[in-house]
Design an enzyme around this catalytic site. Structure first.
Site, PDB file in Angstrom:
ATOM      1  N   ARG A 130       1.080  -5.858  -4.982  1.00  0.00           N
ATOM      2  CA  ARG A 130       1.185  -6.743  -3.820  1.00  0.00           C
ATOM      3  C   ARG A 130       1.653  -8.151  -4.202  1.00  0.00           C
ATOM      4  NH1 ARG A 130      -0.901  -4.473   0.716  1.00  0.00           N
ATOM      5  NH2 ARG A 130      -2.227  -2.627   0.465  1.00  0.00           N
TER       6      ARG A 130
ATOM      7  N   GLY B 217       0.823  -1.211   0.000  1.00  0.00           N
ATOM      8  CA  GLY B 217       0.000   0.000   0.000  1.00  0.00           C
ATOM      9  C   GLY B 217       0.855   1.259   0.000  1.00  0.00           C
TER      10      GLY B 217
ATOM     11  N   THR C 159       5.617   1.680   5.972  1.00  0.00           N
ATOM     12  CA  THR C 159       4.304   1.234   6.433  1.00  0.00           C
ATOM     13  C   THR C 159       3.688   2.311   7.300  1.00  0.00           C
ATOM     14  OG1 THR C 159       3.109  -0.319   7.864  1.00  0.00           O
ATOM     15  CG2 THR C 159       5.460  -0.075   8.273  1.00  0.00           C
TER      16      THR C 159
ATOM     17  N   ASP D 212       5.924  -7.505   5.132  1.00  0.00           N
ATOM     18  CA  ASP D 212       5.888  -8.595   4.160  1.00  0.00           C
ATOM     19  C   ASP D 212       6.847  -8.345   3.004  1.00  0.00           C
ATOM     20  OD1 ASP D 212       4.073 -10.093   5.556  1.00  0.00           O
ATOM     21  OD2 ASP D 212       2.330  -9.327   4.487  1.00  0.00           O
TER      22      ASP D 212
END
Length: 428
Positions: A187, A123, A245, A218
Site C-alpha cells: 500500500r 488489497g 477493486t 488510490d
C-alpha cells in the site's frame, strides 16, 4: 488463452500429503537462496489439489477481437466525467490523449520486443494473477523476445528496484488461482520527489517500455501521477492503470465493473445465506453483517439482491434522503418491532462499512472535528467542544464514549475515520 505448461510440471505426479510440508520448505529455501539463478515460484503445482489443477488447465475465453489479428485505432480525445478543467491543470501532459480502440486487422501487426513491468497495489482481488498471466501470454505470443518484470511488494518494489523476471515456469502455478502472492502487493505510494526519482531510476535501469499498475482508485490516481511525471521527463516508459477493486466503485463506460467484485459478492452472499439459515434455525438472533465498501455501497446492494435480507442500508440512499443517525436507527428498530409482532424474533441486517460517512450530520461533525484536530489541542476537560456547532456538539454528546474516542483518533492513510459501525449506537 493457450496454456504455457512446462513439461516438467505437466507430467509431475502429485506429491504424497506427508511430504507436502517438506516440499513447501524446500521451495521457500530455493526462493531465499535464488540469487542470480532462474526465479523460483512460491507455489508448487505438484502439490495442488484436483480442483486447483483443473483450474490451471481451464482456458479462459477471450473477446472475439483478441482471437485473431488486431491493431489499435485512435478515437476521440479522452476527457473526465467531472471537473475536467481542474484535472487538465493537474495532468497537462496526459489530459486529452486520444482514446484507443482494439479493432480487427487483416494482417498481423509487427510488434517489436518489449520490456514491461507489472506491480500489484492495494488489497488483493480475485483475478489479479490472471491479469499478469494475460500480459505475459500476449508478450510471448505477439511480441516474441519480450521481457516481463514483476515488482515485489507493491509500489515499494518499483522505488527500491526489487523485482523478479517472470518466466513460463514462474507464472504457471498461479494461473486461475486467487491471491496476490505471485509478486505480492503493498500500500505504499510514490509521492515525494525522492520517490519519483527512485521510480525513474528503476524504469531507466530496466529500460522499460511500459509499467502496468494493477490497483484501485488510490493506486490508479498514483499511477496517473507517475505517468504524468514520466511524460514530463520525456521517458519512454508508459504507465497503464488496470482497475482492481472488489468495491466495484472504479468503473466507466469501457469498464462496467472492476475484476474481483463479482467473486467477492458471490462469496459474501454465500456467507450471508449461511447466517440467514442460522438465524431461522435458532429463531432468536439478529445478525448485523458489515460489508466492504468504504465510499460505495455496491457490494451491499448486490449481496442484498442475491440474498434478500430483512434490512439492507444503502449509503447513497441515506445521503440522498439526508437521513440522520436517528432516522437510520429508527428504521432498523421499526423493522425489528414489526417482525416481533408477527412472531419473527430473528433477522439479518446488511450494513456497508462506510455508512456513517454518508449521513450528512455525521459528515458535518467529522469535518468540524478534522478542523479542530488540525489546529487545536483536544483537552480532557472538553473545552474544545465549544468550537463545535450546537447541532454537532449535541450529536457528539449523544454518541457512546467509545465512538467519541474513535472520532478523535488519527485518520487512516485515506483520511477516513475508523469507526466500528456496528457499535455506533449504545445498546439500551
Amino acid at each position: 488463452r493457450p496454456r504455457h505448461i512446462p513439461p516438467n510440471l505437466a507430467t509431475t505426479p502429485p506429491t504424497p500429503p506427508h511430504r507436502r510440508i517438506a516440499s513447501h520448505r524446500m521451495a521457500a529455501a530455493a526462493v531465499a537462496s535464488n540469487g542470480g539463478a532462474a526465479p523460483v515460484p512460491g507455489r508448487l503445482a505438484s502439490v495442488y489439489s484436483e480442483v486447483q489443477t483443473s483450474r490451471i488447465a481451464h482456458a479462459l475465453p477471450l473477446p472475439s477481437v483478441l482471437r485473431s489479428h488486431f491493431t489499435l485505432a485512435d478515437g476521440p480525445a479522452s476527457t473526465a466525467a467531472g471537473s475536467p478543467d481542474e484535472i487538465a491543470k493537474l495532468f497537462p501532459c496526459l489530459y486529452g490523449q486520444p482514446s484507443a480502440a482494439v479493432v480487427p486487422s487483416a494482417e498481423p501487426v509487427e510488434t517489436k520486443p518489449l520490456k514491461i513491468g507489472v506491480v500489484l497495489s492495494g488489497g488483493q482481488a480475485p483475478g489479479g494473477h490472471n491479469v499478469i498471466c494475460g500480459i505475459f501470454d500476449y508478450l510471448q505470443e505477439r511480441a516474441k523476445g519480450s521481457t516481463m518484470y514483476g515488482f515485489k511488494g507493491g509500489p515499494a518494489g518499483v522505488m527500491k528496484g526489487k523485482y523478479v523476471e517472470l518466466t513460463t515456469d514462474f507464472v504457471y502455478p498461479y494461473r486461475n488461482q486467487g491471491g496476490f502472492d505471485m509478486i505480492c502487493s503493498g500500500r505504499d505510494k510514490i509521492e515525494t520527489p525522492e520517490q519519483f526519482q527512485q521510480a525513474e531510476d528503476t524504469v531507466n535501469r530496466l529500460d522499460l517500455d511500459g509499467l502496468v499498475v494493477i490497483g484501485g482508485d488510490d493506486s490508479n490516481t498514483n499511477a496517473c501521477l507517475l505517468g504524468e511525471y514520466f511524460r514530463g521527463r520525456n521517458l519512454k516508459t508508459r504507465v497503464i492503470g488496470c482497475p482492481k477493486t472488489i468495491d466495484g466503485d472504479l468503473k466507466c463506460k469501457e469498464v462496467p465493473t472492476s475484476f474481483g467484485f463479482d467473486t467477492a459478492c458471490k462469496i459474501y452472499s454465500e456467507m450471508i445465506g449461511n447466517v440467514m439459515t442460522d438465524a431461522r434455525s435458532t429463531g432468536k438472533y439478529y445478525h448485523f453483517v458489515r460489508l466492504m465498501g468504504r465510499a460505495a455501497s455496491h457490494i451491499t446492494l448486490e449481496c442484498a439482491l442475491q440474498t434478500h435480507p430483512n434490512v439492507a442500508l444503502i449509503g447513497e440512499e441515506v445521503a440522498e434522503k439526508k437521513e440522520t443517525l436517528k432516522n437510520v436507527t429508527d428504521y432498523i428498530t421499526d423493522v425489528v418491532c414489526k417482525r416481533a409482532e408477527l412472531g419473527y424474533n430473528y433477522g439479518v441486517v446488511l450494513i456497508p462499512e462506510g455508512l456513517i460517512d454518508f449521513i450528512p450530520e455525521i459528515q458535518k461533525l467529522i469535518a468540524e472535528l478534522n478542523e479542530i484536530l488540525a489546529h487545536d489541542v483536544v483537552d480532557e476537560a472538553g473545552a474544545w467542544k465549544s468550537k463545535l456547532e450546537p447541532a454537532s456538539r449535541e450529536l457528539f454528546d449523544f454518541l457512546p464514549k467509545t465512538i467519541q474516542e474513535q472520532l478523535l483518533l488519527e485518520r487512516d492513510p485515506h483520511g477516513n475515520v475508523q469507526v466500528k459501525t456496528g457499535k455506533f449506537v449504545e445498546p439500551p
